[in-house]
Write an enzyme that holds these catalytic residues in place. Structure first.
Site, PDB file in Angstrom:
ATOM      1  N   GLN A 118      29.656  60.448 -27.232  1.00 27.47           N
ATOM      2  CA  GLN A 118      31.162  60.177 -28.175  1.00 27.47           C
ATOM      3  C   GLN A 118      30.291  60.360 -29.345  1.00 27.47           C
ATOM      4  OE1 GLN A 118      33.406  56.620 -27.015  1.00 27.47           O
ATOM      5  NE2 GLN A 118      34.844  57.875 -28.197  1.00 27.47           N
ATOM      6  N   ASP A 119      30.000  59.620 -30.651  1.00 21.34           N
ATOM      7  CA  ASP A 119      30.003  59.240 -31.141  1.00 21.34           C
ATOM      8  C   ASP A 119      27.636  58.828 -32.144  1.00 21.34           C
ATOM      9  OD1 ASP A 119      30.925  57.202 -33.480  1.00 21.34           O
ATOM     10  OD2 ASP A 119      29.930  57.218 -31.873  1.00 21.34           O
ATOM     11  N   PRO A 120      27.523  59.676 -32.826  1.00 20.01           N
ATOM     12  CA  PRO A 120      25.787  59.007 -32.795  1.00 20.01           C
ATOM     13  C   PRO A 120      25.312  57.819 -32.930  1.00 20.01           C
ATOM     14  CG  PRO A 120      26.685  60.856 -34.355  1.00 20.01           C
ATOM     15  CD  PRO A 120      27.729  60.248 -33.728  1.00 20.01           C
TER      16      PRO A 120
END
Length: 224
Positions: free
Chosen positions: A61-63
């Site tokens: 998804q995101d970092p």
């Protein structure tokens, strides 16, 4: 001319959405905000897995938004950083699924990337301690373009889509050309709902074997 990530990314960087996004991120940096990963690591996934070497895509998804965690590969952390819960659960599933897999003491997945596993997040930057803070900046458009290129120009790529977010992202993948394996996300919130026991790692290798491609050595997780 052979397609490369460099040519694909360069084309995206010229587009208005990308330039607008870059300005937003630069503005945050100039205000002294910590943005992860470091600028030189944003495209690590593409540096380690050349376009025509992609066999598998694991979509995140995101970092990670903690200091020192994110380094440009989905789910991965640098050596010396505590293994995050989702990756710990991936290791647990691997230990059940792949004979002889030994759970590593680190979460550095570089060796997977070097074998053709594109460890791609949907969003490639985040502000420190603010999950999803760069959602809707434009990265989704960028990673849609990346997935479309793989979809259109490659064949037989195996997409591991864990959780509703990844599954929605992969909705337009052509399943007559590629393979999709879906399961709940490995997060502690959902892993017991079907991620554990999904056997995606052995299934991936079976699909590679059927295409006469070399399998992924999931156990070759070295810290260098």
């Amino acid at each position: 001319m052979a397609l490369t990530w460099n040519s694909i990314i360069s084309a995206e960087k010229k587009k208005a959405y990308y330039q607008s996004m870059s300005e937003k991120i630069d503005a945050q940096r100039s205000l002294g905000k910590s943005i992860f990963p470091k600028e030189e690591h944003i495209f690590t996934a593409f540096d380690l897995t050349p376009f025509h070497d992609v066999k598998v895509v694991i979509l995140g998804q995101d970092p990670y938004h903690g200091e020192g965690q994110a380094h440009g590969l989905s789910f991965s952390v640098l050596p010396g950083v505590k293994i995050p819960p989702s990756l710990r659960n991936m290791y647990k599933e691997l230990a059940e699924d792949i004979p002889g897999f030994t759970i590593p003491e680190h979460g550095y997945l570089k060796t997977w990337a070097e074998q053709g596993v594109l460890l791609l997040n949907t969003v490639l930057t985040v502000e420190e301690a603010k999950a999803h803070s760069h959602a809707k900046f434009g990265w989704e458009t960028f990673t849609d373009a990346i997935i479309k290129k793989i979809n259109d120009d490659m064949e037989g790529v195996i997409f591991l889509l864990w959780g509703a977010h990844a599954q929605k992202k992969g909705a337009n993948i052509d399943t007559s050309r590629h393979f999709i394996l879906q399961a709940p996300h490995p997060s502690p919130l959902s892993a017991h709902r079907g991620f554990f026991g999904c056997k995606h790692f052995s299934q991936t290798n079976e699909l590679l074997r059927k295409q006469n491609l070399s399998e992924i050595n999931w156990g070759a997780v070295t810290s260098s």
